[in-house]
Design an enzyme around this catalytic site. Structure first.
Site, mmCIF file in Angstrom:
data_model
loop_
_atom_site.group_PDB
_atom_site.id
_atom_site.type_symbol
_atom_site.label_atom_id
_atom_site.label_comp_id
_atom_site.label_asym_id
_atom_site.label_seq_id
_atom_site.Cartn_x
_atom_site.Cartn_y
_atom_site.Cartn_z
ATOM 1 N N GLN A 70 -4.528 -1.190 -7.683
ATOM 2 C CA GLN A 70 -5.263 -0.359 -6.727
ATOM 3 C C GLN A 70 -5.883 0.831 -7.448
ATOM 4 O OE1 GLN A 70 -3.466 2.612 -3.785
ATOM 5 N NE2 GLN A 70 -3.880 0.893 -2.416
ATOM 6 N N SER B 275 -7.397 5.083 -0.346
ATOM 7 C CA SER B 275 -7.520 3.862 -1.140
ATOM 8 C C SER B 275 -8.991 3.488 -1.258
ATOM 9 C CB SER B 275 -6.756 2.716 -0.473
ATOM 10 O OG SER B 275 -5.381 3.024 -0.359
ATOM 11 N N ASP C 28 0.822 -1.215 0.000
ATOM 12 C CA ASP C 28 0.000 0.000 0.000
ATOM 13 C C ASP C 28 0.856 1.266 0.000
ATOM 14 O OD1 ASP C 28 -2.564 1.106 -0.118
ATOM 15 O OD2 ASP C 28 -2.628 1.474 2.030
#
Length: 286
Positions: free
Chosen positions: A278, A228, A204
């Site tokens: 993502q 996110s 991440d």
């Protein structure tokens, strides 16, 4: 967090019953629960409900609400299917009775089959690069506010060695590509399930940032809210996160206040060990 054992302790959940687990929070300096923490803890919860001979090959998660650092997170696992080769789990992370994240994960028995992959990019090796923290020192005098903010969010548990000029990319507009070597800053004995969980945590970092790189001059002018929205990982082959891995990222698209980014993770021998994708919110204040 100062070391890898503290991170492993954070990811390791307290078992409430066979399918419910409780997790603590890393006190992130940006004031919200770190998405990588929820990914890693959700995967840990799912792993606690599958046989020891099953290993994660993919996960797909959606971030629903921002997590509050003051409250623990409870992970509820739905044991959807136990098949002959594949095991499927659904995990819902909750705070104060509200879902903040949900994830589907699939686990598989080891199996032989055909094998191919894209080649690893030919980039500068980590021994010839400086860490992101060392690169930040170059902007300490010219951009003190950016220096203080970026230094506060750099993790001490991992060493990141960006291939491109990290500080320049965050100030000037550039191409939507970012490559960094990463590994844990210390070593300990880590089994494969925890390797997966640690990579989920680390994946991440820098990914959504890659989608901002063509727009830094505009995004840096005012306040921009980043979050996110979803995150997916495919684990292709075994790896050791205590040894250098190349995280090669690109962003094919940004639109409608959202940025999309992908990542390929290679070991030092050029073996593709994981793929990541993502989409995240990049909303500017008016």
């Amino acid at each position: 967090m100062e070391n890898i054992n503290e991170l492993i302790e954070l990811i390791t959940l307290n078992k409430i019953d066979d399918t419910i687990f409780e997790g603590k929070n890393y006190q992130a300096p940006w004031g919200r629960v770190f998405g990588g923490q929820v990914l890693a803890q959700s995967l840990h919860a799912a792993y606690q409900t599958v046989p020891d001979d099953r290993f994660a090959h993919s996960l797909h998660g959606y971030f629903i609400l921002g997590g509050d650092l003051k409250y623990p997170i409870y992970y509820e696992v739905d044991t959807i299917r136990n098949g002959g080769s594949f095991t499927t789990r659904r995990v819902v992370a909750k705070q104060n009775g509200k879902a903040i994240f949900n994830m589907a994960a699939s686990f598989q028995l080891r199996a032989d089959g055909v094998n191919h992959q894209f080649p690893m990019p030919n980039l500068i090796p980590p021994e010839k690069l400086t860490t992101s923290l060392e690169q930040l020192e170059e902007i300490k005098e010219l951009h003190p506010n950016a220096y203080n903010k970026l230094k506060a969010i750099q993790p001490k548990v991992f060493d990141f060695k960006p291939v491109e000029k990290f500080t320049t990319q965050l100030i000037e507009n550039g191409s939507p590509f970012f490559n960094t070597w990463l590994r844990t800053s210390a070593t300990t004995e880590i089994k494969l399930p925890m390797q997966h969980q640690l990579l989920a945590y680390a994946s991440d970092y820098n990914l959504l940032t890659t989608a901002t790189l063509p727009h830094r001059e505009q995004l840096n002018k005012g306040k921009t809210f980043y979050a996110s929205l979803d995150h997916a990982i495919w684990f292709h082959r075994d790896f050791d996160i205590q040894k250098w891995l190349l995280y090669s990222m690109d962003s094919p698209s940004a639109s409608n206040s959202r940025g999309f980014a992908r990542g390929s993770v290679f070991d030092r021998k050029g073996v593709l060990v994981a793929s990541v994708a993502q989409e995240g919110l990049m909303r500017q204040s008016i």
